[in-house]
Design a protein around this motif. Structure first.
Motif, PDB file in Angstrom:
ATOM      1  N   LEU A   1      -3.301   9.837  16.943  1.00 49.77           N
ATOM      2  CA  LEU A   1      -2.806  10.147  15.602  1.00 49.77           C
ATOM      3  C   LEU A   1      -3.601   9.324  14.590  1.00 49.77           C
ATOM      4  O   LEU A   1      -3.725   8.115  14.727  1.00 49.77           O
ATOM      5  N   ILE A   2      -4.135   9.989  13.575  1.00 45.13           N
ATOM      6  CA  ILE A   2      -4.939   9.322  12.548  1.00 45.13           C
ATOM      7  C   ILE A   2      -4.427   9.732  11.180  1.00 45.13           C
ATOM      8  O   ILE A   2      -4.364  10.920  10.864  1.00 45.13           O
ATOM      9  N   GLN A   3      -4.061   8.749  10.360  1.00 47.55           N
ATOM     10  CA  GLN A   3      -3.665   9.003   8.974  1.00 47.55           C
ATOM     11  C   GLN A   3      -4.525   8.138   8.068  1.00 47.55           C
ATOM     12  O   GLN A   3      -4.560   6.909   8.220  1.00 47.55           O
ATOM     13  N   LEU A   4      -5.212   8.774   7.141  1.00 51.03           N
ATOM     14  CA  LEU A   4      -6.134   8.090   6.245  1.00 51.03           C
ATOM     15  C   LEU A   4      -5.656   8.277   4.808  1.00 51.03           C
ATOM     16  O   LEU A   4      -6.028   9.237   4.137  1.00 51.03           O
ATOM     17  N   PRO A   5      -4.816   7.378   4.303  1.00 57.64           N
ATOM     18  CA  PRO A   5      -4.309   7.530   2.933  1.00 57.64           C
ATOM     19  C   PRO A   5      -5.362   7.201   1.887  1.00 57.64           C
ATOM     20  O   PRO A   5      -6.212   6.330   2.081  1.00 57.64           O
TER      21      PRO A   5
ATOM     22  N   ASN B   1       0.835  -1.194   0.000  1.00 57.08           N
ATOM     23  CA  ASN B   1       0.000   0.000   0.000  1.00 57.08           C
ATOM     24  C   ASN B   1       0.869   1.243   0.000  1.00 57.08           C
ATOM     25  O   ASN B   1       1.975   1.247   0.544  1.00 57.08           O
ATOM     26  N   LEU B   2       0.355   2.289  -0.600  1.00 58.54           N
ATOM     27  CA  LEU B   2       1.060   3.564  -0.624  1.00 58.54           C
ATOM     28  C   LEU B   2       0.643   4.388   0.591  1.00 58.54           C
ATOM     29  O   LEU B   2      -0.537   4.461   0.932  1.00 58.54           O
ATOM     30  N   GLY B   3       1.627   4.991   1.231  1.00 56.06           N
ATOM     31  CA  GLY B   3       1.359   5.779   2.425  1.00 56.06           C
ATOM     32  C   GLY B   3       0.721   7.116   2.113  1.00 56.06           C
ATOM     33  O   GLY B   3       0.510   7.497   0.955  1.00 56.06           O
ATOM     34  N   LEU B   4       0.411   7.854   3.188  1.00 58.30           N
ATOM     35  CA  LEU B   4      -0.262   9.140   3.068  1.00 58.30           C
ATOM     36  C   LEU B   4       0.520  10.115   2.204  1.00 58.30           C
ATOM     37  O   LEU B   4      -0.052  10.861   1.411  1.00 58.30           O
ATOM     38  N   ASP B   5       1.857  10.103   2.331  1.00 63.71           N
ATOM     39  CA  ASP B   5       2.667  11.073   1.590  1.00 63.71           C
ATOM     40  C   ASP B   5       2.806  10.723   0.120  1.00 63.71           C
ATOM     41  O   ASP B   5       3.273  11.544  -0.669  1.00 63.71           O
ATOM     42  N   LEU B   6       2.392   9.512  -0.278  1.00 66.11           N
ATOM     43  CA  LEU B   6       2.527   9.096  -1.669  1.00 66.11           C
ATOM     44  C   LEU B   6       1.205   9.110  -2.430  1.00 66.11           C
ATOM     45  O   LEU B   6       1.197   9.302  -3.641  1.00 66.11           O
ATOM     46  N   GLN B   7       0.089   8.879  -1.758  1.00 61.31           N
ATOM     47  CA  GLN B   7      -1.178   8.884  -2.484  1.00 61.31           C
ATOM     48  C   GLN B   7      -2.157   9.936  -1.978  1.00 61.31           C
ATOM     49  O   GLN B   7      -3.299  10.000  -2.416  1.00 61.31           O
ATOM     50  N   GLY B   8      -1.695  10.783  -1.046  1.00 57.93           N
ATOM     51  CA  GLY B   8      -2.573  11.822  -0.531  1.00 57.93           C
ATOM     52  C   GLY B   8      -3.514  11.282   0.525  1.00 57.93           C
ATOM     53  O   GLY B   8      -3.629  10.074   0.734  1.00 57.93           O
ATOM     54  N   GLY B   9      -4.193  12.178   1.216  1.00 55.51           N
ATOM     55  CA  GLY B   9      -5.119  11.761   2.254  1.00 55.51           C
ATOM     56  C   GLY B   9      -5.181  12.788   3.369  1.00 55.51           C
ATOM     57  O   GLY B   9      -4.918  13.971   3.162  1.00 55.51           O
ATOM     58  N   VAL B  10      -5.531  12.307   4.560  1.00 60.93           N
ATOM     59  CA  VAL B  10      -5.773  13.183   5.702  1.00 60.93           C
ATOM     60  C   VAL B  10      -4.891  12.777   6.873  1.00 60.93           C
ATOM     61  O   VAL B  10      -4.763  11.585   7.180  1.00 60.93           O
ATOM     62  N   HIS B  11      -4.279  13.764   7.514  1.00 61.13           N
ATOM     63  CA  HIS B  11      -3.501  13.558   8.733  1.00 61.13           C
ATOM     64  C   HIS B  11      -4.188  14.347   9.844  1.00 61.13           C
ATOM     65  O   HIS B  11      -4.405  15.551   9.735  1.00 61.13           O
ATOM     66  N   LEU B  12      -4.563  13.642  10.922  1.00 61.37           N
ATOM     67  CA  LEU B  12      -5.259  14.280  12.032  1.00 61.37           C
ATOM     68  C   LEU B  12      -4.602  13.920  13.348  1.00 61.37           C
ATOM     69  O   LEU B  12      -4.070  12.816  13.502  1.00 61.37           O
ATOM     70  N   VAL B  13      -4.652  14.830  14.277  1.00 62.95           N
ATOM     71  CA  VAL B  13      -4.373  14.529  15.680  1.00 62.95           C
ATOM     72  C   VAL B  13      -5.612  14.960  16.450  1.00 62.95           C
ATOM     73  O   VAL B  13      -5.978  16.136  16.437  1.00 62.95           O
ATOM     74  N   MET B  14      -6.277  13.999  17.085  1.00 63.42           N
ATOM     75  CA  MET B  14      -7.523  14.266  17.796  1.00 63.42           C
ATOM     76  C   MET B  14      -7.307  14.115  19.289  1.00 63.42           C
ATOM     77  O   MET B  14      -6.629  13.185  19.742  1.00 63.42           O
ATOM     78  N   GLY B  15      -7.891  15.022  20.046  1.00 59.22           N
ATOM     79  CA  GLY B  15      -7.833  14.944  21.502  1.00 59.22           C
ATOM     80  C   GLY B  15      -9.127  14.386  22.062  1.00 59.22           C
ATOM     81  O   GLY B  15     -10.220  14.735  21.596  1.00 59.22           O
TER      82      GLY B  15
ATOM     83  N   ARG C   1      -7.100  18.602  17.013  1.00 61.39           N
ATOM     84  CA  ARG C   1      -6.014  19.459  17.472  1.00 61.39           C
ATOM     85  C   ARG C   1      -5.010  19.769  16.369  1.00 61.39           C
ATOM     86  O   ARG C   1      -4.269  20.748  16.453  1.00 61.39           O
ATOM     87  N   GLU C   2      -4.967  18.924  15.375  1.00 59.59           N
ATOM     88  CA  GLU C   2      -4.054  19.156  14.248  1.00 59.59           C
ATOM     89  C   GLU C   2      -4.672  18.521  13.019  1.00 59.59           C
ATOM     90  O   GLU C   2      -5.212  17.412  13.081  1.00 59.59           O
ATOM     91  N   LYS C   3      -4.609  19.212  11.900  1.00 55.74           N
ATOM     92  CA  LYS C   3      -5.219  18.709  10.672  1.00 55.74           C
ATOM     93  C   LYS C   3      -4.373  19.109   9.481  1.00 55.74           C
ATOM     94  O   LYS C   3      -4.007  20.272   9.324  1.00 55.74           O
ATOM     95  N   ARG C   4      -4.047  18.114   8.661  1.00 54.91           N
ATOM     96  CA  ARG C   4      -3.318  18.372   7.406  1.00 54.91           C
ATOM     97  C   ARG C   4      -3.917  17.503   6.315  1.00 54.91           C
ATOM     98  O   ARG C   4      -4.251  16.339   6.558  1.00 54.91           O
ATOM     99  N   GLU C   5      -4.030  18.063   5.145  1.00 58.72           N
ATOM    100  CA  GLU C   5      -4.487  17.306   3.983  1.00 58.72           C
ATOM    101  C   GLU C   5      -3.371  17.268   2.954  1.00 58.72           C
ATOM    102  O   GLU C   5      -2.773  18.287   2.633  1.00 58.72           O
TER     103      GLU C   5
END
Length: 593
Positions: free
Chosen positions: A194-198, A58-72, A415-419
């Motif tokens: 920490l949540i990463q959804l590629p 599988n391709l990771g978040l940095d290779l196929q895009g997606g969502v990076h979250l840090v939830m409290g 708490r943190e969000k990146r697409e």
């Protein structure tokens, strides 16, 4: 050639063949981009016999895009819920023991509850009950027949910790049901996740589904008690807010407010001082007679008992369907388990004629009047706030999904969000491939120039090493990230390093006057311990990085470890196999090295 050569040849051919088979599904999947062609991958795998693997990396978040979250996770809310359950259990136990009680309630936003025994009640029997059956509670304060009870510190810490662990499990279930492959969901610190959804195509919808608390509660409307709201001076109300009255089906007059969403918090702050600790003011959309939202930004208030009569923890199923009364709208039907069905029947039976608010994430969905005891353990949430029928259906489908996956044990906040866009991911893949190709080409050319034909043998092993790394990634369905591609590039350098050590040892033996055959045997034998030690030390470092690292560090460590193990095989077994083949077929007088 001796028998061992044929055994090594058979092993090498088998490994290469297996590697080719393991790589093919990944190539078949990633070589084409259209959904129709990727569906061919599923058809290909489905045609294989049962038990035959058909896996891909599988391709990771940095290779196929997606969502990076840090939830409290708001762990205090989980502790409050545990206190509520303890108070309810204590109430039932006191009823069985015939210990008269005047009231049991928890002040709003506090993690303790108060018990007031009736006049003449046996306080010693109450304390004995606590000691025998409620070991997780302790008396924090006592004043005559009034007791303040709280959880033991270790129990409160346990509940806070379990809230985070349960949230991780629930979020993982939601990600699976949403169709996200290989999500990264891990704990970070005391109360963060920490949540990463590629590969997510609709980030906003994914975030809404993943982060939706979906805490469902049924609370009784206290219409008579709402009269305390009349003590609020209308001149102090926020701009645009109105205090109104409505007459319920049982004839009770209920006081409520209409306010805009923008002014809601201001209104809550104003009326908070007149609301008892066991009551609360929640809001819902202003709706018409058919249940549709008539003004999206206007809310109406509901004066409710703060303690829920029943919560969503008793749900066993939830599904979306059109509203049979209004087919243009949708609803979610729910089914409780046996214990929940009993509690729901008791709740409705004890409050006939009163309103029952259906509260989802502290927002009132509706508040129908209970006309009779409801048995059977079924309930429904009416929707229909979407602008179109398609939007309403999507809302109902998503709500049913999160209810089936389970409510989060406590509210969460982003708490943190990146697409990461797909374009950026594609650019990263292109540059990573270029780096590997250039690095591999330079090493191949150097080996041929410096070691001549022996260098070509090392190049064969080097290319095979790269094939094996990708095959192992596919076999274990590992996730390839950009740091992982860096790990592959480093593994290429380490793979050729083993060949360099072997070739230099062979050169030394040739300079000492040994024959090519003897130099090969001696070179491999003396170089083995050096190669083994160097790779083991690097392997240990890689294992430590994989064990304690997260995200990019872990991706780098995984490919590094796989590359080390594959390089040991190709440098020691494959290259030796080629040398043995040529040296056994004819008597070598010289060696191109």
């Amino acid at each position: 050639m001796d028998r061992s050569w044929y055994v090594r040849l058979l092993i090498t051919v088998g490994v290469v063949g297996l590697a080719g088979y393991m790589i093919y599904p990944s190539y078949f999947f990633y070589a084409e981009a259209s959904p129709e062609q990727r569906a061919d991958y599923d058809a290909f795998c489905g045609a294989l016999p049962v038990g035959v693997p058909c896996s891909k990396f599988n391709l990771g978040l940095d290779l196929q895009g997606g969502v990076h979250l840090v939830m409290g996770v708001e762990v205090q809310k989980a502790v409050e819920q545990r206190v509520d359950r303890a108070s309810e259990s204590l109430r039932e136990a006191m009823k069985e023991k015939e210990i008269a009680v005047t009231r049991i309630d928890r002040p709003k936003d506090e993690v303790f509850f108060e018990v007031e025994l009736a006049q003449g009640a046996d306080s010693r029997a109450f304390e004995k009950l606590l000691q025998l059956d409620f070991g997780a509670l302790e008396i924090s304060e006592r004043d005559g027949n009034r007791f303040s009870l709280q959880l033991l510190d270790q129990e409160a810490q346990f509940q806070a910790n379990m809230a985070v662990e349960q949230a991780i499990k629930t979020i993982r279930n939601r990600a699976d049901k949403f169709g996200v492959t290989e999500p990264t969901i891990a704990r970070r610190g005391r109360d963060s996740i920490l949540i990463q959804l590629p590969g997510v195509k609709d980030p906003d919808r994914a975030i809404a589904l993943i982060g939706k608390t979906a805490q469902l509660a049924f609370k009784i409307v206290d219409a008579e008690g709402s009269q305390v709201l009349t003590s609020v001076d209308e001149r102090e109300l926020p701009e645009g807010a109105k205090r109104l009255e409505r007459k319920n089906e049982n004839g009770t007059v209920e006081t409520y407010f209409e306010v805009s969403e923008e002014k809601r918090d201001e209104l809550v702050t104003l009326v908070q001082s007149v609301i008892p600790s066991n009551r609360e003011l929640l809001f819902g959309k202003k709706t018409g007679e058919s249940g549709e939202a008539v003004e999206d930004d206007v809310l109406v208030s509901y004066y409710l008992e703060s303690k829920p009569g029943i919560t969503g923890e008793y749900l066993v199923s939830a599904s979306s369907q059109p509203n049979p009364e209004l087919p243009s709208q949708y609803e979610v039907t729910m089914k409780f388990d046996l214990q929940g069905a009993k509690r729901f029947a008791d709740l409705t039976g004890a409050n006939v004629g009163k309103g029952m608010a259906i509260v989802l994430d502290d927002e009132v969905n509706s508040a129908p009047t209970i006309s009779e005891r409801i048995a059977g353990g079924s309930a429904r949430i009416r929707l229909g706030r979407g602008a179109t029928a398609q939007a309403q259906q999507a809302e109902a489908t998503d709500l049913a999904l999160v209810l089936r996956a389970g409510a989060l044990p406590a509210p969460v906040e982003i708490r943190e969000k990146r697409e990461v866009g797909q374009t950026l991911g594609a650019e990263a893949i292109q540059k990573g491939q270029m780096a590997i190709a250039v690095g591999l080409a330079l090493v191949l050319v150097f080996m041929i120039i410096y070691y001549k034909l022996s260098g070509a043998v090392a190049d064969i092993a080097l290319v095979l090493n790269l094939v094996l790394v990708i095959a192992v990634l596919s076999l274990f369905e590992a996730t390839l990230t950009l740091p992982g591609m860096a790990g592959i590039l480093l593994a290429i350098g380490m793979a050729v390093d083993a060949s360099v050590i072997i070739f230099e040892r062979i050169r030394e033996e040739l300079r000492a006057g040994k024959t090519p055959r003897a130099a090969i045997d001696s070179g491999y034998g003396k170089a083995f311990s050096t190669i083994f030690d160097a790779n083991v030390t690097t392997l240990i470092a890689g294992v430590v990085l994989m064990q304690y690292g997260t995200g990019p560090v872990r991706g780098f460590a995984v490919t590094l470890i796989i590359g080390i193990l594959c390089s040991m095989f190709t440098a020691i077994v494959v290259t030796r196999l080629v040398f043995d083949f040529f040296s056994a077929r004819r008597r070598l007088k010289s060696l191109s090295i």
